[in-house]
Design an enzyme around this catalytic site. Sequence first.
Site, PDB file in Angstrom:
ATOM      1  N   CYS A   2       0.858  -1.186   0.000  1.00 40.55           N
ATOM      2  CA  CYS A   2       0.000   0.000   0.000  1.00 40.55           C
ATOM      3  C   CYS A   2       0.892   1.233   0.000  1.00 40.55           C
ATOM      4  O   CYS A   2       2.118   1.132   0.059  1.00 40.55           O
ATOM      5  CB  CYS A   2      -0.852   0.023   1.260  1.00 40.55           C
ATOM      6  SG  CYS A   2      -1.814  -1.453   1.509  1.00 40.55           S
ATOM      7  N   ARG A  27       1.292   1.595  -6.010  1.00 37.59           N
ATOM      8  CA  ARG A  27       1.523   0.648  -4.908  1.00 37.59           C
ATOM      9  C   ARG A  27       0.230  -0.056  -4.500  1.00 37.59           C
ATOM     10  O   ARG A  27       0.264  -1.072  -3.805  1.00 37.59           O
ATOM     11  CB  ARG A  27       2.089   1.362  -3.684  1.00 37.59           C
ATOM     12  CG  ARG A  27       3.383   2.134  -3.926  1.00 37.59           C
ATOM     13  CD  ARG A  27       3.817   2.853  -2.654  1.00 37.59           C
ATOM     14  NE  ARG A  27       4.105   1.894  -1.618  1.00 37.59           N
ATOM     15  CZ  ARG A  27       5.293   1.280  -1.487  1.00 37.59           C
ATOM     16  NH1 ARG A  27       6.247   1.559  -2.321  1.00 37.59           N
ATOM     17  NH2 ARG A  27       5.484   0.387  -0.541  1.00 37.59           N
ATOM     18  N   TRP A  76      -3.711  -1.710  -1.183  1.00 39.59           N
ATOM     19  CA  TRP A  76      -3.727  -2.950  -1.954  1.00 39.59           C
ATOM     20  C   TRP A  76      -4.092  -4.009  -0.931  1.00 39.59           C
ATOM     21  O   TRP A  76      -3.284  -4.426  -0.119  1.00 39.59           O
ATOM     22  CB  TRP A  76      -2.368  -3.263  -2.582  1.00 39.59           C
ATOM     23  CG  TRP A  76      -2.403  -4.545  -3.329  1.00 39.59           C
ATOM     24  CD1 TRP A  76      -2.020  -5.780  -2.891  1.00 39.59           C
ATOM     25  CD2 TRP A  76      -2.912  -4.761  -4.659  1.00 39.59           C
ATOM     26  NE1 TRP A  76      -2.235  -6.731  -3.849  1.00 39.59           N
ATOM     27  CE2 TRP A  76      -2.777  -6.140  -4.939  1.00 39.59           C
ATOM     28  CE3 TRP A  76      -3.427  -3.915  -5.630  1.00 39.59           C
ATOM     29  CZ2 TRP A  76      -3.177  -6.691  -6.162  1.00 39.59           C
ATOM     30  CZ3 TRP A  76      -3.827  -4.463  -6.839  1.00 39.59           C
ATOM     31  CH2 TRP A  76      -3.702  -5.835  -7.093  1.00 39.59           C
ATOM     32  N   ASN A 102       1.018   0.042   6.013  1.00 40.01           N
ATOM     33  CA  ASN A 102       1.422  -0.694   4.810  1.00 40.01           C
ATOM     34  C   ASN A 102       2.209  -1.915   5.277  1.00 40.01           C
ATOM     35  O   ASN A 102       3.264  -1.772   5.900  1.00 40.01           O
ATOM     36  CB  ASN A 102       2.314   0.193   3.922  1.00 40.01           C
ATOM     37  CG  ASN A 102       3.022  -0.628   2.853  1.00 40.01           C
ATOM     38  OD1 ASN A 102       2.490  -1.626   2.377  1.00 40.01           O
ATOM     39  ND2 ASN A 102       4.253  -0.247   2.540  1.00 40.01           N
ATOM     40  N   GLY A 103       1.706  -3.104   5.028  1.00 36.66           N
ATOM     41  CA  GLY A 103       2.412  -4.311   5.474  1.00 36.66           C
ATOM     42  C   GLY A 103       1.423  -5.372   5.930  1.00 36.66           C
ATOM     43  O   GLY A 103       0.217  -5.259   5.673  1.00 36.66           O
ATOM     44  N   GLU A 486       6.149 -21.096 -20.344  1.00 42.59           N
ATOM     45  CA  GLU A 486       6.122 -19.737 -19.785  1.00 42.59           C
ATOM     46  C   GLU A 486       7.251 -18.879 -20.370  1.00 42.59           C
ATOM     47  O   GLU A 486       7.059 -17.711 -20.718  1.00 42.59           O
ATOM     48  CB  GLU A 486       6.213 -19.787 -18.254  1.00 42.59           C
ATOM     49  CG  GLU A 486       6.249 -18.441 -17.551  1.00 42.59           C
ATOM     50  CD  GLU A 486       5.078 -17.520 -17.838  1.00 42.59           C
ATOM     51  OE1 GLU A 486       5.182 -16.327 -17.505  1.00 42.59           O
ATOM     52  OE2 GLU A 486       4.080 -17.963 -18.454  1.00 42.59           O
ATOM     53  N   LYS A 490       6.650 -15.389 -22.410  1.00 44.92           N
ATOM     54  CA  LYS A 490       7.268 -14.108 -22.011  1.00 44.92           C
ATOM     55  C   LYS A 490       7.996 -13.480 -23.202  1.00 44.92           C
ATOM     56  O   LYS A 490       7.859 -12.298 -23.488  1.00 44.92           O
ATOM     57  CB  LYS A 490       8.243 -14.302 -20.836  1.00 44.92           C
ATOM     58  CG  LYS A 490       7.540 -14.627 -19.522  1.00 44.92           C
ATOM     59  CD  LYS A 490       7.014 -13.444 -18.804  1.00 44.92           C
ATOM     60  CE  LYS A 490       5.545 -13.154 -18.882  1.00 44.92           C
ATOM     61  NZ  LYS A 490       4.535 -14.097 -18.614  1.00 44.92           N
ATOM     62  N   GLU A 493       5.352 -12.244 -25.833  1.00 41.33           N
ATOM     63  CA  GLU A 493       4.445 -11.133 -25.540  1.00 41.33           C
ATOM     64  C   GLU A 493       5.144  -9.785 -25.392  1.00 41.33           C
ATOM     65  O   GLU A 493       4.515  -8.745 -25.613  1.00 41.33           O
ATOM     66  CB  GLU A 493       3.583 -11.449 -24.324  1.00 41.33           C
ATOM     67  CG  GLU A 493       4.272 -11.580 -23.014  1.00 41.33           C
ATOM     68  CD  GLU A 493       3.255 -11.839 -21.893  1.00 41.33           C
ATOM     69  OE1 GLU A 493       2.171 -11.246 -21.911  1.00 41.33           O
ATOM     70  OE2 GLU A 493       3.559 -12.673 -21.013  1.00 41.33           O
ATOM     71  N   HIS A 509       9.305 -36.003 -32.563  1.00 36.21           N
ATOM     72  CA  HIS A 509       8.032 -36.345 -33.212  1.00 36.21           C
ATOM     73  C   HIS A 509       7.597 -35.243 -34.177  1.00 36.21           C
ATOM     74  O   HIS A 509       6.427 -35.114 -34.506  1.00 36.21           O
ATOM     75  CB  HIS A 509       6.955 -36.606 -32.150  1.00 36.21           C
ATOM     76  CG  HIS A 509       7.353 -37.681 -31.181  1.00 36.21           C
ATOM     77  ND1 HIS A 509       7.436 -39.007 -31.522  1.00 36.21           N
ATOM     78  CD2 HIS A 509       7.755 -37.577 -29.886  1.00 36.21           C
ATOM     79  CE1 HIS A 509       7.852 -39.703 -30.466  1.00 36.21           C
ATOM     80  NE2 HIS A 509       8.053 -38.860 -29.464  1.00 36.21           N
ATOM     81  N   LYS A 608      -3.578  -5.737 -19.391  1.00 36.35           N
ATOM     82  CA  LYS A 608      -3.149  -6.417 -18.164  1.00 36.35           C
ATOM     83  C   LYS A 608      -4.212  -7.386 -17.682  1.00 36.35           C
ATOM     84  O   LYS A 608      -3.923  -8.497 -17.230  1.00 36.35           O
ATOM     85  CB  LYS A 608      -2.844  -5.378 -17.085  1.00 36.35           C
ATOM     86  CG  LYS A 608      -2.384  -5.979 -15.772  1.00 36.35           C
ATOM     87  CD  LYS A 608      -1.087  -6.754 -15.945  1.00 36.35           C
ATOM     88  CE  LYS A 608      -0.670  -7.545 -14.723  1.00 36.35           C
ATOM     89  NZ  LYS A 608       0.413  -8.488 -14.994  1.00 36.35           N
TER      90      LYS A 608
HETATM   91  C1  AGP Z   1       0.819 -12.903 -18.959  1.00 33.80           C
HETATM   92  O1  AGP Z   1       2.012 -12.240 -18.952  1.00 33.80           O
HETATM   93  C2  AGP Z   1      -0.294 -12.195 -19.614  1.00 33.80           C
HETATM   94  N1  AGP Z   1      -0.481 -10.916 -19.089  1.00 33.80           N
HETATM   95  C3  AGP Z   1      -1.584 -13.008 -19.690  1.00 33.80           C
HETATM   96  O2  AGP Z   1      -1.310 -14.215 -20.328  1.00 33.80           O
HETATM   97  C4  AGP Z   1      -2.250 -13.321 -18.342  1.00 33.80           C
HETATM   98  O3  AGP Z   1      -1.519 -14.266 -17.657  1.00 33.80           O
HETATM   99  C5  AGP Z   1      -3.666 -13.865 -18.597  1.00 33.80           C
HETATM  100  O4  AGP Z   1      -4.403 -12.884 -19.278  1.00 33.80           O
HETATM  101  C6  AGP Z   1      -4.363 -14.253 -17.293  1.00 33.80           C
HETATM  102  O5  AGP Z   1      -4.544 -13.134 -16.494  1.00 33.80           O
HETATM  103  P1  AGP Z   1      -5.003 -13.310 -14.971  1.00 33.80           P
HETATM  104  O6  AGP Z   1      -3.936 -14.065 -14.247  1.00 33.80           O
HETATM  105  O7  AGP Z   1      -5.193 -11.917 -14.470  1.00 33.80           O
HETATM  106  O8  AGP Z   1      -6.304 -14.075 -14.994  1.00 33.80           O
END
Ligand code: AGP
Length: 613
Positions: A2, A27, A76, A102-103, A486, A490, A493, A509, A608
């Site tokens: 926070c 934050r 938060w 905050n904590g 993963e 990364k 994206e 395969h 996001k």
């Molecule tokens: C990951 O880096 C992306 N931002 C995206 O794949 C994300 O993981 C996905 O949209 C799921 O989001 P969430 O964890 O908020 O549900």
Amino acid sequence: MCGIVGYIGNQRASSVLVEGLKRLEYRGYDSAGVCVYQNGELNICKDSGRVMAMAEQIADDVRFTAGTIGIAHTRWATHGEPNQTNAHPHTDAGGRIALVHNGIIENYATLKQFLEGKGHCFRSQTDTEVLVNLVSEFYNDGSNSLEEAVRPALHEVTGTYGIAVMCLDEPEKIVAARKGSPLIVGVGTDEYIVASDASAIIAHTSNVIYLNDNELVVVTRDGMRTLTLDNVPVTKQVEQIEWSLEEIARGGFDHFMLKEIFEQPEVVGNCLRGRLDLRDCRIQLGGLDGVRRELVKTRKVVISACGTAWHAGLVGEYLFEDLARVPTEVEYASEFRYRNPIIEEGTVFLSISQSGETADTLAALREAREKGALSLGIVNAVGSTIARETDGGVYIHAGPEIGVASTKAFTCQLAVEAMMALMLGRRRFMSQNSMNTYMEALSRVPEQIERTLEQSDRIREVVADYVGYDNWLFLGRGYQYPIALEGALKLKEISYIHAEGLPAAEMKHGPIALIHEGMPVVFIAPRCATYEKIVSNIEEVRARRGRVIAVATEGDERITRYCDHVFYVPDTLAPLQPMLTVVPLQLLAYHAAVARNCNVDKPRNLAKSVTVE
Ligand code: AGP
């Protein structure tokens, strides 16, 4: 995480406080509140929602127009969902002491019981309200000043805090203290600003003092004094802030994504805090208390998620089957919701989501509930829709994740899955010895991530040689197969390089046809039961002149014979390795994106939180 601010001076406190909160919103931004002393009152306005909404509420409120001392908070949530009651500032039952925090107070439940025994009543679900009542208990117990009540109260607390406190009996004073959470004091002309970081101060002064852990500061109009929690005076050096506002928000890092990668030791520590009881060899996940009986009868786990959270779910499949011996499946939420799925008796439906608002994950959850599953959640955003619509769950405490590419939320999701699988495994068959071994190893993960992060510069140097290639492969086995996925996501994206993650044994395969001179292939190859197998897979790629980067276990000299570059992670137990091996891949993607001048924090075409299907 926070943001807190405190102000004493000649300016209108509510304006300085609101400005400060706006700058601290990265934050935490799910609720906000302010307390200003004016006309003999501690005037408080607080609510869920952004700072601006709260600012509009007080803009014409006469109670806040003249006061020149106050404290404020942007939240938060960790304990109690975002709503007006749980928002800060919190006051004691009499409304004579106000506090922002905050904590995380780990032992708040024990302290609450003690205080209820003393007749204190509580309105909110927060750990913070317990703290202000504890201060009040000491204050009314004959302490002769606010700081003489705050000090003993903090001696009773375990956990982390950055706090600012005001009291009606001593209205011209703010007492602030820290342990584990940041706190600095801005030293202006006839004014002082206490804040979680310099972004709330820099508009007023660049002279600051930094509080260390277990230190407390008493600020009045006449000056300030700092002392330890044991009442030993501390002399502080006034220092200069050299960072711009942007830099402060990013903590001096060039991007929020890099900041969040480097926050992982701290936030994984927060995620484990108060949950790993090493002394009694027990894992305590309060959010599952209400479903403990059904949980023990679990016959199957179905994990549902999207994107990075889905990759965390894949690691969870290995964890639940390996450590708890529970049959587990992982579903793309977007597919599950339309497939008219079969939910059998004893099925636990586990939704994983950082934002808690992802449309497909939410719809899949509703479908599973419709079909009678026990629904649990692993979520970051407290009070989010998925958190509210599940029967129980665990918050990951990763703090706000600003960078679109999820990093710290992923490692915290893995930490929670490991704790859930261990807790279930211990109830079903695991010996106390094994449980102890796993818990000890889990408690060492934050420092091991810290050590892994030391390779960031080297990874930057190495990746510079590879960013010209437009097609990459990431390969892993067992627990490392989801990490290969993963790593590829990364890179895709944020650097817009095409990359594919695969189980290493799948290469022959078909995909091995892709390998050609110079093609980058990343192997995640820590020491584990299938190490020899993955070394042969590396040789298959080498034989076709692919360029090999490997993530391996510290001390593994042998693997350097087969690879062009090796990044190392400390040794740990196979089920916990993914929390370490993903870190070099996060850094690799980050440095590749920077080298290709991509907009790291706001990559093209991405949001996001994906709240549409
Ligand atoms: C990951 O880096 C992306 N931002 C995206 O794949 C994300 O993981 C996905 O949209 C799921 O989001 P969430 O964890 O908020 O549900």
